[in-house]
Design a protein around this motif. Structure first.
Motif, mmCIF file in Angstrom:
data_model
loop_
_atom_site.group_PDB
_atom_site.id
_atom_site.type_symbol
_atom_site.label_atom_id
_atom_site.label_comp_id
_atom_site.label_asym_id
_atom_site.label_seq_id
_atom_site.Cartn_x
_atom_site.Cartn_y
_atom_site.Cartn_z
ATOM 1 N N UNK A 263 -5.381 4.991 -15.884
ATOM 2 C CA UNK A 263 -4.012 4.605 -15.611
ATOM 3 C C UNK A 263 -3.302 5.793 -14.989
ATOM 4 N N UNK A 264 -2.343 5.534 -14.120
ATOM 5 C CA UNK A 264 -1.635 6.601 -13.419
ATOM 6 C C UNK A 264 -0.130 6.450 -13.669
ATOM 7 N N UNK A 265 0.518 7.595 -13.956
ATOM 8 C CA UNK A 265 1.935 7.587 -14.279
ATOM 9 C C UNK A 265 2.697 8.564 -13.384
ATOM 10 N N UNK A 266 3.806 8.099 -12.818
ATOM 11 C CA UNK A 266 4.733 8.958 -12.081
ATOM 12 C C UNK A 266 6.090 8.276 -12.110
ATOM 13 N N UNK A 267 7.144 9.032 -11.830
ATOM 14 C CA UNK A 267 8.493 8.550 -12.098
ATOM 15 C C UNK A 267 9.026 7.559 -11.065
ATOM 16 N N UNK A 268 8.973 7.909 -9.792
ATOM 17 C CA UNK A 268 9.594 7.101 -8.742
ATOM 18 C C UNK A 268 8.618 6.016 -8.291
ATOM 19 N N UNK A 269 9.033 4.747 -8.274
ATOM 20 C CA UNK A 269 8.103 3.663 -7.937
ATOM 21 C C UNK A 269 7.650 3.706 -6.482
ATOM 22 N N UNK A 270 6.547 3.033 -6.225
ATOM 23 C CA UNK A 270 5.988 2.970 -4.876
ATOM 24 C C UNK A 270 6.625 1.834 -4.080
ATOM 25 N N UNK A 271 6.387 1.860 -2.783
ATOM 26 C CA UNK A 271 6.823 0.756 -1.937
ATOM 27 C C UNK A 271 6.160 -0.548 -2.390
ATOM 28 N N UNK A 272 4.938 -0.430 -2.892
ATOM 29 C CA UNK A 272 4.212 -1.631 -3.312
ATOM 30 C C UNK A 272 4.848 -2.298 -4.535
ATOM 31 N N UNK A 273 5.570 -1.508 -5.362
ATOM 32 C CA UNK A 273 6.326 -2.138 -6.452
ATOM 33 C C UNK A 273 7.327 -3.148 -5.871
ATOM 34 N N UNK A 274 7.946 -2.763 -4.770
ATOM 35 C CA UNK A 274 8.891 -3.652 -4.084
ATOM 36 C C UNK A 274 8.166 -4.855 -3.485
ATOM 37 N N UNK A 275 7.107 -4.593 -2.740
ATOM 38 C CA UNK A 275 6.407 -5.661 -2.033
ATOM 39 C C UNK A 275 5.855 -6.703 -3.005
ATOM 40 N N UNK A 276 5.351 -6.239 -4.142
ATOM 41 C CA UNK A 276 4.784 -7.158 -5.116
ATOM 42 C C UNK A 276 5.843 -8.144 -5.612
ATOM 43 N N UNK A 277 7.036 -7.637 -5.955
ATOM 44 C CA UNK A 277 8.076 -8.506 -6.488
ATOM 45 C C UNK A 277 8.538 -9.539 -5.464
ATOM 46 N N UNK A 278 8.789 -9.082 -4.243
ATOM 47 C CA UNK A 278 9.376 -9.970 -3.234
ATOM 48 C C UNK A 278 8.333 -10.774 -2.456
ATOM 49 N N UNK A 340 2.873 -6.538 -12.705
ATOM 50 C CA UNK A 340 1.988 -7.567 -12.185
ATOM 51 C C UNK A 340 0.736 -6.920 -11.618
ATOM 52 N N UNK A 341 -0.216 -7.735 -11.243
ATOM 53 C CA UNK A 341 -1.476 -7.242 -10.675
ATOM 54 C C UNK A 341 -1.401 -7.378 -9.160
ATOM 55 N N UNK A 342 -1.296 -6.233 -8.481
ATOM 56 C CA UNK A 342 -1.157 -6.222 -7.031
ATOM 57 C C UNK A 342 -2.495 -5.838 -6.412
ATOM 58 N N UNK A 343 -3.285 -6.844 -6.073
ATOM 59 C CA UNK A 343 -4.575 -6.649 -5.424
ATOM 60 C C UNK A 343 -5.476 -5.701 -6.214
ATOM 61 N N UNK A 344 -5.544 -5.955 -7.515
ATOM 62 C CA UNK A 344 -6.483 -5.225 -8.368
ATOM 63 C C UNK A 344 -5.908 -4.051 -9.121
ATOM 64 N N UNK A 345 -4.689 -3.643 -8.779
ATOM 65 C CA UNK A 345 -4.042 -2.537 -9.496
ATOM 66 C C UNK A 345 -2.726 -3.047 -10.074
ATOM 67 N N UNK A 346 -2.565 -2.900 -11.373
ATOM 68 C CA UNK A 346 -1.287 -3.256 -11.969
ATOM 69 C C UNK A 346 -0.206 -2.302 -11.494
ATOM 70 N N UNK A 347 0.937 -2.838 -11.150
ATOM 71 C CA UNK A 347 2.113 -2.048 -10.818
ATOM 72 C C UNK A 347 3.221 -2.467 -11.770
ATOM 73 N N UNK A 348 3.904 -1.482 -12.352
ATOM 74 C CA UNK A 348 4.940 -1.872 -13.288
ATOM 75 C C UNK A 348 5.863 -0.739 -13.658
ATOM 76 N N UNK A 349 6.797 -1.086 -14.524
ATOM 77 C CA UNK A 349 7.815 -0.164 -15.010
ATOM 78 C C UNK A 349 7.698 0.022 -16.516
ATOM 79 N N UNK A 350 8.045 1.230 -16.957
ATOM 80 C CA UNK A 350 8.455 1.417 -18.326
ATOM 81 C C UNK A 350 9.965 1.348 -18.331
ATOM 82 N N UNK A 351 10.575 0.549 -19.231
ATOM 83 C CA UNK A 351 12.036 0.452 -19.237
ATOM 84 C C UNK A 351 12.674 1.767 -19.659
#
Length: 422
Positions: A263-278, A340-351
């Motif tokens: 699992x990989x953790x970093x603070x600022x979300x990726x562009x793919x976090x946006x693309x996955x939702x929309x 969610x699962x974006x093409x094999x990699x989960x992308x998400x937030x910790x609240x």
């Protein structure tokens, strides 16, 4: 992979940004002093965390100890806290909530994934006190922990003239007995990059990995002499960090004879976090969300924008190609909780965990309803090892939801073995 959390099972449409959100008015500034801090060198601390430092120092200098391991039943649990983001008089509910989560879940590792503190401290000592407050729930319970940095951790250097930058913060936290942050890496952007390997319950080989990346603070005000007005003004993961991940990932595979799921953790979300939702790349039109939610199994809520860096760093593409990262989790956007699962990699937030910064509908009794933490369950006896993730909310653990601040009367005491860095 689905997220199981009755309190957060519905999908909501994004709502307007909460009023008075200070950082959202800072999208165009803050880069020059931030760069000076994150690129500074860090003296080597006496406390050796036993982690995997970055490529470039030579294999002989890499520690092969694994301070993390699966238990006898082959289980391992990670807690992700995010945006504790307060000064030296932290809201006491932040600490109460963290303690309740740790006591209930009994994790093997806990992480504060960026924006550990805010710009409120006015002296160096207050900076260290602010950090100490939010790491003590883990340290006092003997839970191994680490942190990554976000865009706010160095704010006091600009707002109050303190001289504690992230390299000094790392030197400070490495004094704690249960901290696993690595030392800084020469030539590598940021101060909270590292790889932690989790040893199996039997044998000496790792069964899982945890990647920590520093996603920086703010973009330069005028990169290449051009304004970025109207664009996202946050920082991004740099090419050298991606090269480091690629090289160390390959080296780990070669050493142990197989890719190590991680699992990989970093603070600022990726562009793919946006693309996955929309379900779209170039608009934020909700018309595509329903199809995207079904396609990617999205659960959770989105109540503000996806505040990415100025540039798309490419970290998602790198991890997709390597095939060892099963999930990328960020924070930054306090009132987004989806995954969610974006093409094999989960992308998400910790609240957002902290009760100090902005929340949902500030000033109302909704403000603290999304204060939370994310739990990750690992099982070395399952095929993927990573079994899934769920959320824990402060409102479900009996925390007071009053929107009025509830500050500590005084900062928590430092452990006897920890001292502020001059």
């Amino acid at each position: 992979m689905t997220e199981q959390n009755p309190s957060d099972s519905s999908i909501t449409q994004p709502s307007p940004e909460p009023p008075g959100v200070g950082r959202r008015r800072m999208l165009a500034g803050g880069g020059a002093l931030a760069a000076a801090g994150v690129l500074g060198s860090l003296p080597t601390a006496a406390h050796a965390a036993g982690v995997q430092p970055a490529a470039g120092r030579g294999k002989e200098k890499r520690s092969r100890r694994m301070p993390l391991s699966f238990n006898r039943n082959g289980r391992f649990k990670i807690i992700q806290f995010n945006d504790t983001q307060d000064d030296h008089l932290t809201d006491r509910r932040t600490l109460d909530f963290m303690g309740k989560v740790l006591d209930q879940e009994e994790p093997d590792f806990a992480l504060i994934n960026g924006d550990v503190i805010t710009g409120g401290p006015t002296t160096n000592r207050e900076v260290y006190q602010a950090i100490n407050n939010v790491v003590m729930p883990m340290e006092s319970r003997g839970v191994k922990w680490a942190l990554t940095f976000g865009n706010h951790d160095e704010d006091s250097t600009e707002q109050a003239g303190t001289t504690v930058f992230e390299p000094q913060m790392v030197e400070f936290i490495r004094q704690y007995k249960h901290n696993l942050n690595p030392t800084d890496e020469d030539g590598l952007f940021g101060s909270s990059n590292g790889q932690l390997l989790v040893r199996g319950s039997r044998g000496r080989s790792p069964r899982f990995g945890i990647w920590l990346l520093d996603s920086g603070r703010y973009a330069e005000e005028n990169p290449a002499g051009q304004s970025h007005e109207g664009l996202m003004g946050y920082d991004w993961i740099r090419p050298e960090q991606i090269r480091w991940y690629n090289e160390l990932s390959k080296e780990t595979e070669e050493r142990y004879g197989q890719k190590v799921p991680s699992l990989m953790y970093f603070h600022i979300p990726t562009y793919e976090h946006h693309h996955m939702w929309f379900g779209q790349q170039f608009t934020s039109d909700d018309a595509g969300h329903a199809a995207a939610a079904e396609r990617h199994g999205i659960v959770g809520v989105k109540n503000e924008g996806v505040y990415t860096g100025l540039f798309n760093s490419g970290i998602y593409a790198a991890a997709f190609e390597r095939g060892d990262v099963l999930g990328m989790y960020s924070g930054h956007d306090h009132i987004n909780t989806y995954m969610g699962n974006y093409y094999g990699i989960e992308l998400g937030y910790g609240p957002g965990t902290g009760f100090g910064p902005y929340g949902l509908n500030d000033g109302t009794w909704d403000q603290h309803t999304l204060r939370g933490a994310r739990v990750f369950e690992l099982n070395e006896n399952s095929k993927r090892v990573y079994d899934g993730t769920r959320l824990v909310f402060a409102k479900d653990l009996g925390l007071d939801m009053n929107p009025e601040p509830q500050k500590l009367d005084e900062p928590l005491a430092f452990p006897k073995y920890v001292k502020p860095i001059n």
